[in-house]
Scaffold this motif. Structure first.
Motif, PDB file in Angstrom:
ATOM      1  N   ILE A   1      -2.259  30.353 -48.495  1.00 35.43           N
ATOM      2  CA  ILE A   1      -1.482  31.582 -48.366  1.00 35.43           C
ATOM      3  C   ILE A   1      -1.994  32.378 -47.170  1.00 35.43           C
ATOM      4  CG2 ILE A   1      -0.763  33.714 -49.522  1.00 35.43           C
ATOM      5  CD1 ILE A   1      -1.437  32.315 -52.205  1.00 35.43           C
TER       6      ILE A   1
ATOM      7  N   LEU B   1      -7.224  24.900 -54.416  1.00 33.74           N
ATOM      8  CA  LEU B   1      -7.931  24.969 -53.133  1.00 33.74           C
ATOM      9  C   LEU B   1      -8.121  23.578 -52.530  1.00 33.74           C
ATOM     10  CD1 LEU B   1     -10.634  27.639 -54.109  1.00 33.74           C
ATOM     11  CD2 LEU B   1      -8.506  28.009 -52.847  1.00 33.74           C
TER      12      LEU B   1
ATOM     13  N   ALA C   1      -4.463  31.649 -59.857  1.00 35.34           N
ATOM     14  CA  ALA C   1      -5.441  31.252 -58.839  1.00 35.34           C
ATOM     15  C   ALA C   1      -4.999  29.957 -58.171  1.00 35.34           C
ATOM     16  CB  ALA C   1      -6.818  31.074 -59.477  1.00 35.34           C
ATOM     17  N   PRO C   2      -4.926  29.947 -56.839  1.00 30.26           N
ATOM     18  CA  PRO C   2      -4.372  28.776 -56.150  1.00 30.26           C
ATOM     19  C   PRO C   2      -5.264  27.538 -56.179  1.00 30.26           C
ATOM     20  CG  PRO C   2      -5.077  30.451 -54.567  1.00 30.26           C
ATOM     21  CD  PRO C   2      -5.239  31.047 -55.924  1.00 30.26           C
TER      22      PRO C   2
ATOM     23  N   MET D   1      -4.217  32.251 -64.376  1.00 34.80           N
ATOM     24  CA  MET D   1      -4.904  33.278 -63.592  1.00 34.80           C
ATOM     25  C   MET D   1      -4.164  33.558 -62.285  1.00 34.80           C
ATOM     26  SD  MET D   1      -7.556  33.552 -65.535  1.00 34.80           S
ATOM     27  CE  MET D   1      -8.856  34.401 -64.661  1.00 34.80           C
TER      28      MET D   1
ATOM     29  N   VAL E   1     -15.420  24.614 -49.814  1.00 35.80           N
ATOM     30  CA  VAL E   1     -13.982  24.736 -50.095  1.00 35.80           C
ATOM     31  C   VAL E   1     -13.180  23.959 -49.044  1.00 35.80           C
ATOM     32  CG1 VAL E   1     -12.035  26.367 -50.046  1.00 35.80           C
ATOM     33  CG2 VAL E   1     -14.071  26.900 -51.396  1.00 35.80           C
TER      34      VAL E   1
ATOM     35  N   GLY F   1      -4.279  31.310 -44.720  1.00 40.42           N
ATOM     36  CA  GLY F   1      -4.856  30.582 -43.598  1.00 40.42           C
ATOM     37  C   GLY F   1      -6.051  29.747 -44.018  1.00 40.42           C
TER      38      GLY F   1
ATOM     39  N   CYS G   1     -16.795  30.421 -59.161  1.00 39.66           N
ATOM     40  CA  CYS G   1     -15.370  30.294 -58.848  1.00 39.66           C
ATOM     41  C   CYS G   1     -14.568  29.525 -59.891  1.00 39.66           C
ATOM     42  CB  CYS G   1     -15.198  29.626 -57.486  1.00 39.66           C
ATOM     43  SG  CYS G   1     -16.382  30.181 -56.229  1.00 39.66           S
TER      44      CYS G   1
ATOM     45  N   MET H   1      -8.337  38.025 -56.335  1.00 36.89           N
ATOM     46  CA  MET H   1      -9.452  37.228 -55.842  1.00 36.89           C
ATOM     47  C   MET H   1     -10.552  38.233 -55.542  1.00 36.89           C
ATOM     48  SD  MET H   1     -10.966  34.614 -54.604  1.00 36.89           S
ATOM     49  CE  MET H   1     -12.402  34.498 -53.550  1.00 36.89           C
ATOM     50  N   LEU H   2     -11.714  38.050 -56.191  1.00 36.90           N
ATOM     51  CA  LEU H   2     -12.772  39.056 -56.081  1.00 36.90           C
ATOM     52  C   LEU H   2     -13.351  39.133 -54.665  1.00 36.90           C
ATOM     53  CD1 LEU H   2     -14.688  38.174 -59.386  1.00 36.90           C
ATOM     54  CD2 LEU H   2     -12.813  39.812 -59.044  1.00 36.90           C
TER      55      LEU H   2
ATOM     56  N   SER I   1     -11.170  35.650 -47.089  1.00 37.44           N
ATOM     57  CA  SER I   1     -10.685  35.602 -48.481  1.00 37.44           C
ATOM     58  C   SER I   1     -11.841  35.798 -49.458  1.00 37.44           C
ATOM     59  CB  SER I   1     -10.015  34.252 -48.780  1.00 37.44           C
ATOM     60  OG  SER I   1      -8.810  34.120 -48.060  1.00 37.44           O
TER      61      SER I   1
ATOM     62  N   PHE J   1     -16.248  38.922 -52.998  1.00 34.78           N
ATOM     63  CA  PHE J   1     -17.626  38.491 -53.263  1.00 34.78           C
ATOM     64  C   PHE J   1     -18.632  39.062 -52.267  1.00 34.78           C
ATOM     65  CE2 PHE J   1     -15.313  35.480 -55.804  1.00 34.78           C
ATOM     66  CZ  PHE J   1     -16.146  35.290 -56.911  1.00 34.78           C
TER      67      PHE J   1
ATOM     68  N   CYS K   1     -11.814  30.827 -62.509  1.00 33.17           N
ATOM     69  CA  CYS K   1     -10.416  31.057 -62.099  1.00 33.17           C
ATOM     70  C   CYS K   1      -9.795  29.836 -61.425  1.00 33.17           C
ATOM     71  CB  CYS K   1     -10.338  32.241 -61.134  1.00 33.17           C
ATOM     72  SG  CYS K   1     -10.804  33.808 -61.903  1.00 33.17           S
TER      73      CYS K   1
ATOM     74  N   LEU L   1     -22.213  37.832 -53.544  1.00 40.78           N
ATOM     75  CA  LEU L   1     -22.816  36.742 -52.789  1.00 40.78           C
ATOM     76  C   LEU L   1     -23.219  37.273 -51.416  1.00 40.78           C
ATOM     77  CD1 LEU L   1     -20.244  33.849 -53.480  1.00 40.78           C
ATOM     78  CD2 LEU L   1     -22.505  34.130 -54.542  1.00 40.78           C
TER      79      LEU L   1
ATOM     80  N   GLN M   1      -5.473  40.211 -52.730  1.00 41.31           N
ATOM     81  CA  GLN M   1      -4.633  40.699 -53.820  1.00 41.31           C
ATOM     82  C   GLN M   1      -3.204  40.765 -53.288  1.00 41.31           C
ATOM     83  OE1 GLN M   1      -5.205  44.711 -55.229  1.00 41.31           O
ATOM     84  NE2 GLN M   1      -4.925  44.064 -57.354  1.00 41.31           N
TER      85      GLN M   1
HETATM   86  C1  HEC Z   1     -11.229  36.328 -61.015  1.00 41.21           C
HETATM   87  C2  HEC Z   1     -10.672  35.079 -60.646  1.00 41.21           C
HETATM   88  C3  HEC Z   1     -11.159  34.464 -59.359  1.00 41.21           C
HETATM   89  C4  HEC Z   1     -12.445  34.106 -59.008  1.00 41.21           C
HETATM   90  C5  HEC Z   1     -13.693  34.256 -59.837  1.00 41.21           C
HETATM   91  C6  HEC Z   1     -12.354  33.503 -57.719  1.00 41.21           C
HETATM   92  N1  HEC Z   1     -11.061  33.505 -57.269  1.00 41.21           N
HETATM   93 FE1  HEC Z   1     -10.412  32.846 -55.487  1.00 41.21          FE
HETATM   94  N2  HEC Z   1      -8.585  33.523 -55.906  1.00 41.21           N
HETATM   95  C7  HEC Z   1      -8.191  34.074 -57.116  1.00 41.21           C
HETATM   96  C8  HEC Z   1      -6.810  34.467 -57.052  1.00 41.21           C
HETATM   97  C9  HEC Z   1      -6.017  35.098 -58.180  1.00 41.21           C
HETATM   98  C10 HEC Z   1      -6.387  34.164 -55.757  1.00 41.21           C
HETATM   99  C11 HEC Z   1      -5.019  34.434 -55.164  1.00 41.21           C
HETATM  100  C12 HEC Z   1      -5.021  35.859 -54.699  1.00 41.21           C
HETATM  101  C13 HEC Z   1      -3.686  36.300 -54.223  1.00 41.21           C
HETATM  102  O1  HEC Z   1      -3.176  35.682 -53.275  1.00 41.21           O
HETATM  103  O2  HEC Z   1      -3.155  37.238 -54.808  1.00 41.21           O
HETATM  104  C14 HEC Z   1      -7.536  33.569 -55.070  1.00 41.21           C
HETATM  105  C15 HEC Z   1      -7.512  33.145 -53.760  1.00 41.21           C
HETATM  106  C16 HEC Z   1      -8.544  32.480 -53.148  1.00 41.21           C
HETATM  107  C17 HEC Z   1      -8.512  31.973 -51.816  1.00 41.21           C
HETATM  108  C18 HEC Z   1      -7.336  32.098 -50.856  1.00 41.21           C
HETATM  109  C19 HEC Z   1      -6.449  30.900 -50.948  1.00 41.21           C
HETATM  110  C20 HEC Z   1      -5.299  30.902 -49.981  1.00 41.21           C
HETATM  111  O3  HEC Z   1      -4.397  30.097 -50.202  1.00 41.21           O
HETATM  112  O4  HEC Z   1      -5.298  31.666 -49.024  1.00 41.21           O
HETATM  113  C21 HEC Z   1      -9.697  31.362 -51.588  1.00 41.21           C
HETATM  114  C22 HEC Z   1     -10.136  30.666 -50.332  1.00 41.21           C
HETATM  115  C23 HEC Z   1     -10.477  31.516 -52.775  1.00 41.21           C
HETATM  116  N3  HEC Z   1      -9.743  32.205 -53.706  1.00 41.21           N
HETATM  117  C24 HEC Z   1     -11.773  31.035 -52.933  1.00 41.21           C
HETATM  118  C25 HEC Z   1     -12.578  31.398 -53.974  1.00 41.21           C
HETATM  119  C26 HEC Z   1     -13.982  31.128 -54.036  1.00 41.21           C
HETATM  120  C27 HEC Z   1     -14.747  30.329 -52.999  1.00 41.21           C
HETATM  121  C28 HEC Z   1     -14.444  31.695 -55.162  1.00 41.21           C
HETATM  122  C29 HEC Z   1     -15.853  31.741 -55.674  1.00 41.21           C
HETATM  123  C30 HEC Z   1     -16.846  32.248 -54.737  1.00 41.21           C
HETATM  124  C31 HEC Z   1     -13.332  32.304 -55.832  1.00 41.21           C
HETATM  125  N4  HEC Z   1     -12.237  32.117 -55.074  1.00 41.21           N
HETATM  126  C32 HEC Z   1     -13.423  32.981 -57.027  1.00 41.21           C
HETATM  127  C33 HEC Z   1      -8.967  34.240 -58.213  1.00 41.21           C
HETATM  128  C34 HEC Z   1     -10.303  34.074 -58.257  1.00 41.21           C
END
Ligand code: HEC
Ligand code: HEC
Length: 300
Positions: free
Chosen positions: A246, A240, A237-238, A235, A193, A248, A221, A172-173, A257, A175, A224, A181, A263
């Motif tokens: 995971i 949401l 990616a969970p 990916m 979200v 909180g 977002c 998860m990048l 996050s 940001f 993914c 951002l 990661q």
């Molecule tokens: C490159 C792919 C990617 C992008 C782009 C991305 N995410 Fe994620 N995101 C992930 C992954 C993979 C995880 C899980 C990470 C882990 O737990 O290892 C994650 C996890 C999360 C979580 C945590 C969820 C939890 O259960 O705790 C949140 C919140 C989230 N992302 C929001 C966003 C938002 C908002 C954006 C855009 C601003 C975004 N993500 C962009 C890949 C991405």
């Protein structure tokens, strides 16, 4: 005093002995006591003839029955091993669906899987698999990488961001930290979200933030997490929109996050456990998940 005189007080006969006027009563050991004494003594002697008993310097009398507990245990171990070999061979060979359809094999999977899980996985995922902060619920939450037993097997084998060269890679990048951002934008996307799973009720005060957040989400977002924010298993990616988190679900946790990224590290178990153990774990988890879902009644 004559033999056979009866003592007037106790009613017993006397033995005829008398010391200074004190007479001895004739009270023999009762017959039942003799009976049991003889029976048990005989039993004891006979038992020592049949069973291992008398020691003699260099060894001991093995008994006519030749019973040897060491041999008995060794034989039971042999039988246990043969039993185990039979079902390990089947679990190794048969495919997931066939094993899951076999009640006997699944009995073995539940028992062995439970202890394997307790020994290797419970520290992070909890004894029931319900997870802890930072460690996902793998008993009932949707799987990041897919929930077919074969897929779970693969995930456990290679791990997530693990040491295996083929590990699943998930990131998860960051940001905020990487200045993709700014802070107001992150606050808006956090509000959006949270609104997806009903954590944030749309009100007049936050309607503008939710709208702005939706656009930020679409631009940053969805690649993914998907257009519908339900996550993408390719990916890792969970979803949401559900109530599983995971890391909180508070504003702070989600802000963290998005700002710092996430990661998660899941060890590559293929480097530590045998394919058989991992297959048992994958079957154990699939079975556990199916039963949890049946209990909740959503049928998924
Ligand atoms: C490159 C792919 C990617 C992008 C782009 C991305 N995410 Fe994620 N995101 C992930 C992954 C993979 C995880 C899980 C990470 C882990 O737990 O290892 C994650 C996890 C999360 C979580 C945590 C969820 C939890 O259960 O705790 C949140 C919140 C989230 N992302 C929001 C966003 C938002 C908002 C954006 C855009 C601003 C975004 N993500 C962009 C890949 C991405
Ligand atoms: C050191 C902590 C740790 C241990 C021990 C651990 N895991 Fe994990 N596991 C994690 C983390 C962290 C994640 C989530 C990774 C992420 O956020 O991307 C995870 C994710 C998973 C997933 C979910 C993958 C998905 O698609 O959602 C499965 C299945 C899993 N673990 C099974 C196991 C099994 C089986 C064991 C025991 C052999 C185990 N884990 C032991 C930390 C651990």
């Amino acid at each position: 005093m004559a033999v056979g005189e009866r003592d007037p007080i106790t009613g017993h006969m006397t033995t005829g002995h008398e010391w200074n006027g004190i007479k001895e009563l004739h009270t023999p050991v009762p017959k039942p006591v003799w009976f049991f004494l003889i029976v048990f003594t005989l039993f004891g002697v006979i038992w020592t003839l049949f069973m291992p008993s008398w020691p003699y310097g260099t060894g001991y009398f093995k008994g006519w029955l030749g019973i040897d507990q060491k041999q008995t245990v060794a034989k039971q171990l042999e039988e246990g091993k043969a039993d185990r070999a039979a079902w390990t061979a089947r679990i190794e060979k048969e495919d997931f669906a066939a094993i899951r359809a076999d009640a006997d094999l699944m009995g073995v999977v539940r028992e062995t899987g439970h202890s394997l899980f307790g020994d290797n996985c419970a520290a992070c995922h909890g004894t029931s698999g319900a997870g802890n902060l930072g460690y996902p619920n793998i008993a009932s939450a949707p799987m990041l990488w897919g929930d077919a037993p074969e897929t779970i097997f693969e995930t456990i084998t290679v791990g997530i961001n693990g040491a295996d060269p083929d590990t699943r890679v998930s990131e998860m990048l960051a940001f905020g930290k990487n200045q993709i951002l700014d802070r107001p934008a992150i606050l808006q996307v956090v509000t959006y979200v949270r609104s997806l799973s009903g954590l944030e009720e749309p009100t007049e005060a936050n309607a503008a933030a939710i709208d702005a957040g939706r656009e930020i989400f679409a631009a940053n977002c969805v690649s993914c997490h998907g257009e519908d924010a339900k996550g993408k298993t390719d990916m890792g990616a969970p979803d949401l929109t559900d109530h599983f988190w995971i890391n909180g679900s508070s504003r702070d946790a989600i802000y963290h996050s998005v700002f710092y990224g996430r990661q998660g590290h899941m060890p590559s178990w293929g480097l530590r456990l045998s394919p058989l153990d991992i297959k048992i774990l994958a079957l154990y988890l699939s079975d556990l998940r199916e039963r949890q879902h049946a209990a909740v009644g959503d049928g998924t």
